[in-house]
Design an enzyme around this catalytic site. Structure first.
Site, PDB file in Angstrom:
ATOM      1  N   SER A 170      61.418   4.691  59.968  1.00 16.51           N
ATOM      2  CA  SER A 170      61.451   5.023  61.401  1.00 16.51           C
ATOM      3  C   SER A 170      60.060   4.927  62.036  1.00 16.51           C
ATOM      4  O   SER A 170      59.913   4.435  63.165  1.00 16.51           O
ATOM      5  CB  SER A 170      62.058   6.411  61.636  1.00 16.51           C
ATOM      6  OG  SER A 170      61.482   7.374  60.783  1.00 16.51           O
ATOM      7  N   HIS A 188      67.555   6.456  54.436  1.00 11.59           N
ATOM      8  CA  HIS A 188      66.494   7.157  55.201  1.00 11.59           C
ATOM      9  C   HIS A 188      67.112   8.454  55.749  1.00 11.59           C
ATOM     10  O   HIS A 188      67.682   9.237  54.987  1.00 11.59           O
ATOM     11  CB  HIS A 188      65.962   6.191  56.266  1.00 11.59           C
ATOM     12  CG  HIS A 188      64.705   6.607  56.952  1.00 11.59           C
ATOM     13  ND1 HIS A 188      63.849   7.556  56.464  1.00 11.59           N
ATOM     14  CD2 HIS A 188      64.143   6.194  58.137  1.00 11.59           C
ATOM     15  CE1 HIS A 188      62.816   7.713  57.296  1.00 11.59           C
ATOM     16  NE2 HIS A 188      62.980   6.895  58.324  1.00 11.59           N
ATOM     17  N   HIS A 214      62.388   9.200  46.026  1.00 10.24           N
ATOM     18  CA  HIS A 214      61.521   8.888  47.163  1.00 10.24           C
ATOM     19  C   HIS A 214      60.698   7.653  46.842  1.00 10.24           C
ATOM     20  O   HIS A 214      60.329   7.424  45.689  1.00 10.24           O
ATOM     21  CB  HIS A 214      60.589  10.060  47.505  1.00 10.24           C
ATOM     22  CG  HIS A 214      60.090   9.990  48.907  1.00 10.24           C
ATOM     23  ND1 HIS A 214      58.960   9.294  49.259  1.00 10.24           N
ATOM     24  CD2 HIS A 214      60.589  10.506  50.058  1.00 10.24           C
ATOM     25  CE1 HIS A 214      58.784   9.401  50.557  1.00 10.24           C
ATOM     26  NE2 HIS A 214      59.756  10.124  51.085  1.00 10.24           N
ATOM     27  N   ARG A 266      58.737  19.673  51.919  1.00  7.11           N
ATOM     28  CA  ARG A 266      59.680  19.987  53.006  1.00  7.11           C
ATOM     29  C   ARG A 266      60.953  20.596  52.423  1.00  7.11           C
ATOM     30  O   ARG A 266      61.596  21.445  53.040  1.00  7.11           O
ATOM     31  CB  ARG A 266      59.994  18.728  53.822  1.00  7.11           C
ATOM     32  CG  ARG A 266      58.769  18.116  54.484  1.00  7.11           C
ATOM     33  CD  ARG A 266      59.070  16.767  55.107  1.00  7.11           C
ATOM     34  NE  ARG A 266      59.482  15.785  54.102  1.00  7.11           N
ATOM     35  CZ  ARG A 266      59.847  14.536  54.380  1.00  7.11           C
ATOM     36  NH1 ARG A 266      59.875  14.120  55.639  1.00  7.11           N
ATOM     37  NH2 ARG A 266      60.196  13.696  53.426  1.00  7.11           N
ATOM     38  N   ASP A 316      65.973  15.884  52.647  1.00  8.23           N
ATOM     39  CA  ASP A 316      67.391  15.879  53.024  1.00  8.23           C
ATOM     40  C   ASP A 316      68.285  16.659  52.069  1.00  8.23           C
ATOM     41  O   ASP A 316      69.438  16.950  52.388  1.00  8.23           O
ATOM     42  CB  ASP A 316      67.890  14.430  53.115  1.00  8.23           C
ATOM     43  CG  ASP A 316      67.123  13.646  54.161  1.00  8.23           C
ATOM     44  OD1 ASP A 316      66.882  14.205  55.239  1.00  8.23           O
ATOM     45  OD2 ASP A 316      66.755  12.491  53.894  1.00  8.23           O
TER      46      ASP A 316
HETATM   47  N1  NMX Z   1      70.259   8.029  42.932  1.00 12.11           N
HETATM   48  C1  NMX Z   1      70.570   6.907  42.239  1.00 12.11           C
HETATM   49  N2  NMX Z   1      69.729   5.883  42.054  1.00 12.11           N
HETATM   50  C2  NMX Z   1      68.493   6.008  42.581  1.00 12.11           C
HETATM   51  C3  NMX Z   1      68.078   7.147  43.270  1.00 12.11           C
HETATM   52  C4  NMX Z   1      69.023   8.184  43.463  1.00 12.11           C
HETATM   53  N3  NMX Z   1      68.737   9.286  44.164  1.00 12.11           N
HETATM   54  N4  NMX Z   1      66.791   6.983  43.657  1.00 12.11           N
HETATM   55  C5  NMX Z   1      66.418   5.774  43.208  1.00 12.11           C
HETATM   56  N5  NMX Z   1      67.436   5.180  42.569  1.00 12.11           N
HETATM   57  C6  NMX Z   1      67.477   3.841  41.976  1.00 12.11           C
HETATM   58  C7  NMX Z   1      67.218   2.788  43.038  1.00 12.11           C
HETATM   59  O1  NMX Z   1      68.397   2.513  43.774  1.00 12.11           O
HETATM   60  C8  NMX Z   1      66.724   1.645  42.181  1.00 12.11           C
HETATM   61  O2  NMX Z   1      67.847   1.050  41.558  1.00 12.11           O
HETATM   62  P1  NMX Z   1      67.910  -0.535  41.254  1.00 12.11           P
HETATM   63  O3  NMX Z   1      66.719  -0.814  40.395  1.00 12.11           O
HETATM   64  O4  NMX Z   1      69.222  -0.694  40.583  1.00 12.11           O
HETATM   65  O5  NMX Z   1      67.822  -1.211  42.584  1.00 12.11           O
HETATM   66  C9  NMX Z   1      65.912   2.353  41.102  1.00 12.11           C
HETATM   67  O6  NMX Z   1      66.429   3.699  41.053  1.00 12.11           O
HETATM   68  C10 NMX Z   1      64.428   2.406  41.377  1.00 12.11           C
HETATM   69  O7  NMX Z   1      64.235   2.974  42.658  1.00 12.11           O
HETATM   70  P2  NMX Z   1      62.926   3.811  43.010  1.00 12.11           P
HETATM   71  O8  NMX Z   1      61.776   2.862  42.903  1.00 12.11           O
HETATM   72  O9  NMX Z   1      62.876   5.065  42.231  1.00 12.11           O
HETATM   73  O10 NMX Z   1      63.203   4.219  44.519  1.00 12.11           O
HETATM   74  P3  NMX Z   1      62.963   3.372  45.850  1.00 12.11           P
HETATM   75  O11 NMX Z   1      61.555   3.547  46.268  1.00 12.11           O
HETATM   76  O12 NMX Z   1      63.459   1.983  45.724  1.00 12.11           O
HETATM   77  O13 NMX Z   1      63.947   4.110  46.878  1.00 12.11           O
HETATM   78  C11 NMX Z   1      64.956   5.967  47.965  1.00 12.11           C
HETATM   79  C12 NMX Z   1      63.650   5.360  47.421  1.00 12.11           C
HETATM   80  C13 NMX Z   1      64.648   7.240  48.716  1.00 12.11           C
HETATM   81  C14 NMX Z   1      65.603   4.975  48.948  1.00 12.11           C
HETATM   82  C15 NMX Z   1      65.902   6.252  46.758  1.00 12.11           C
HETATM   83  O14 NMX Z   1      65.309   7.222  45.913  1.00 12.11           O
HETATM   84  C16 NMX Z   1      67.282   6.704  47.170  1.00 12.11           C
HETATM   85  O15 NMX Z   1      68.138   5.855  47.449  1.00 12.11           O
HETATM   86  N6  NMX Z   1      67.543   8.060  47.253  1.00 12.11           N
HETATM   87  C17 NMX Z   1      68.793   8.571  47.703  1.00 12.11           C
HETATM   88  C18 NMX Z   1      68.875   8.485  49.227  1.00 12.11           C
HETATM   89  C19 NMX Z   1      67.972   9.482  49.883  1.00 12.11           C
HETATM   90  O16 NMX Z   1      67.946  10.665  49.540  1.00 12.11           O
HETATM   91  N7  NMX Z   1      67.217   9.024  50.903  1.00 12.11           N
HETATM   92  C20 NMX Z   1      66.401   9.950  51.709  1.00 12.11           C
HETATM   93  C21 NMX Z   1      64.889   9.680  51.613  1.00 12.11           C
HETATM   94  C22 NMX Z   1      64.150  10.645  52.498  1.00 12.11           C
HETATM   95  N8  NMX Z   1      64.366  10.353  53.916  1.00 12.11           N
HETATM   96  O17 NMX Z   1      64.713  11.227  54.685  1.00 12.11           O
HETATM   97  O18 NMX Z   1      64.150   9.209  54.373  1.00 12.11           O
HETATM   98  C1  MLT Z   2      60.575  10.331  55.771  1.00  9.20           C
HETATM   99  O1  MLT Z   2      60.473  11.512  56.148  1.00  9.20           O
HETATM  100  O2  MLT Z   2      60.300   9.391  56.546  1.00  9.20           O
HETATM  101  C2  MLT Z   2      61.154  10.042  54.426  1.00  9.20           C
HETATM  102  O3  MLT Z   2      60.790  10.993  53.489  1.00  9.20           O
HETATM  103  C3  MLT Z   2      61.019   8.629  53.978  1.00  9.20           C
HETATM  104  C4  MLT Z   2      59.671   8.127  53.616  1.00  9.20           C
HETATM  105  O4  MLT Z   2      58.648   8.781  53.755  1.00  9.20           O
HETATM  106  O5  MLT Z   2      59.629   6.961  53.139  1.00  9.20           O
END
Ligand code: NMX
Ligand code: MLT
Length: 438
Positions: A241, A271, A318, A327, A373
């Protein structure tokens, strides 16, 4: 000129000079290298942006102009008799780089109250949308409908000197922040409360007014809203964002267009939308088990099933953080301090105990800890705000504070249009072949 704008103008002149000198002195210094993997994997760990308002440390979490969340909960001004900071204070801190006095904060509350009238056509636009429109889509459309009010766009059309850009971006940003709670509450009441709307109360602070217009005139909800709107406001510049708002703003799209673009990114389930996903996911668990408190074994099985289905465990992981999100901890502290017992919040605590080792055990998830979240929805449900499709709108109202303070700085520092390079896979392969030959 309002007093905040006057102070900012002085600060911006000095900062602009210091940035120019810094670039003149160190412009050619190499600050990092990056790999092929980083280019394919979302530019993780590459510093490609300057964002003044906050900085994220993977181990420690976010600091806003050097202050951690616990420090800010203690040091930012509160409402009379209140125990959580007023979001006006963190906005002041992000914009000015210094802690505000109570007088500074009160002056922002009054400033936003004066700017808070939303034009009728914005409500008419929202009223024309089908009732099944997602609240985040409505929020983005509401912001776009307000773009008719952009002073930056009007001034640009007439022709303005570059040096004046920040002034109009400041005006638009302050107007937009002032009006967002009314738009958000309108979306909430239209969809969930029989389309019966509540006028703002000019005596209330920004967060308390948000609670009031949604229909929650109790101190407990005001207190939660003040904390909620403070801690979601910024997370350095690379999150979707913030980065989107900055990118779109760099084309000199006005703050309404830029912020709406950022909100479309916040609406993604990886996100901000993860906050509604968390509650939906817990509700699904409870439904499968027929209600009540699940056992830790049942939670563990549910997490494993989610992973086996190729889904993410929402609220965990994350892109930058490698520890529990402060947070999350602030909200956990809020729960323990003020609520003490609630079934859903207890389930959140149980997931916190059970999920990290399972996620770690996959060997691929880099951060097995909860993010912001994982907790926010349970606190809202506790106070009766059960409509979880709406939660990301609250996140968005808060995020305006950080991304718009940054946008004002972007124009004050005269940052150019953002335009990184890209390559094709074939191009990268050829490049590597030549590097290897050398
Ligand atoms: N559950 C299942 N798989 C996960 C999760 C999770 N919570 N977190 C990471 N992975 C997987 C990810 O999809 C990736 O899989 P693949 O190699 O098959 O593509 C692998 O683990 C490596 O990912 P990371 O490098 O650890 O994480 P990345 O930086 O790519 O993504 C998020 C970060 C936040 C997108 C990821 O952790 C996620 O999808 N979390 C769940 C959604 C979430 O809670 N998002 C909110 C973030 C905060 N916000 O408010 O923005
Ligand atoms: C945020 O607050 O924007 C989320 O934690 C996602 C991020 O920092 O990448």
């Amino acid at each position: 000129m309002d007093s905040l704008k006057e102070k900012f103008a002085k600060k911006a002149v000095a900062e602009n000079e210091s940035v120019k000198q810094f670039i003149a002195q160190h412009g050619e210094t190499i600050i990092g290298e990056y790999s092929v993997a980083q280019v394919y994997q979302g530019m993780r760990g590459m510093t490609g942006l300057v964002t003044e308002t906050s900085k994220l440390d993977p181990e420690e979490g976010i600091r806003f102009r050097g202050y951690s969340i616990p420090e800010l909960r203690a040091q930012l001004p509160k409402a009379p008799g209140g125990s959580e900071p007023l979001p006006e204070g963190i906005f002041y801190l992000m914009l000015m780089g210094e802690l505000p006095t109570t007088e500074d904060v009160n002056s922002i509350t009054n400033n936003w109250a004066r700017r808070s009238i939303v034009p009728r056509h914005v409500f008419d636009t929202l009223d024309s949308l089908p009732m099944n429109t997602h609240p985040m889509t409505e929020f983005s459309i509401g912001v776009m409908a307000m773009q008719t009010e952009s002073l930056f766009a009007a001034a640009y059309r007439k022709g303005i000197n570059k040096k004046e850009y920040w002034d109009y971006v400041y005006e638009d940003s302050m107007n937009l922040i002032a009006r967002l709670p009314r738009v958000a509450a309108y979306i909430y009441r239209r969809k969930y409360k029989n389309n019966e709307h509540i006028e703002p109360d000019p005596k209330l602070d920004w967060a308390a007014n948000m609670a009031h217009m949604m229909g929650y005139d109790v101190y407990d909800v005001q207190r939660l809203m003040r904390l909620y709107l403070t801690i979601h406001c910024d997370h350095e510049g690379g999150n979707v964002s913030a980065h989107t708002t900055h990118l779109v703003g760099s084309a000199l799209s006005d703050p309404y267009l830029s912020f709406a673009a950022g909100m479309n990114g916040l609406a993604g389930p990886l996100h901000g939308l993860a906050n509604q996903e968390v509650i939906a996911w817990i509700m699904e668990l409870r439904k499968e088990l027929g209600g009540g408190l699940p056992t830790k074994e049942q939670i563990a099985d549910y997490i494993k099933k989610t992973l086996a289905e190729g889904r993410v465990v929402p609220g965990y992981g994350h892109a930058v953080l490698r520890k529990t999100d402060p947070r999350f901890s602030a909200q956990q502290d809020f729960y323990k301090r003020y609520i003490k017992h609630d079934d859903l919040c207890e389930i959140v605590q149980m997931i916190y105990e059970v999920a990290p080792p399972i996620l770690q055990g996959t060997g691929k998830i880099k951060n097995p800890w909860p993010n912001v979240d994982a907790h926010s929805g349970a606190l809202l449900v506790h106070y009766g705000i059960v409509e979880y499709d709406f939660y990301t709108v609250l996140f968005g109202v808060s995020r305006a504070l950080g991304v718009l303070a940054s946008l004002i700085w972007d124009r004050a520092l005269g940052l150019p249009i953002e335009r990184p390079g890209s390559n094709t896979t074939e191009g990268l392969m050829k490049k590597l072949a030549t590097v290897k030959q050398k």
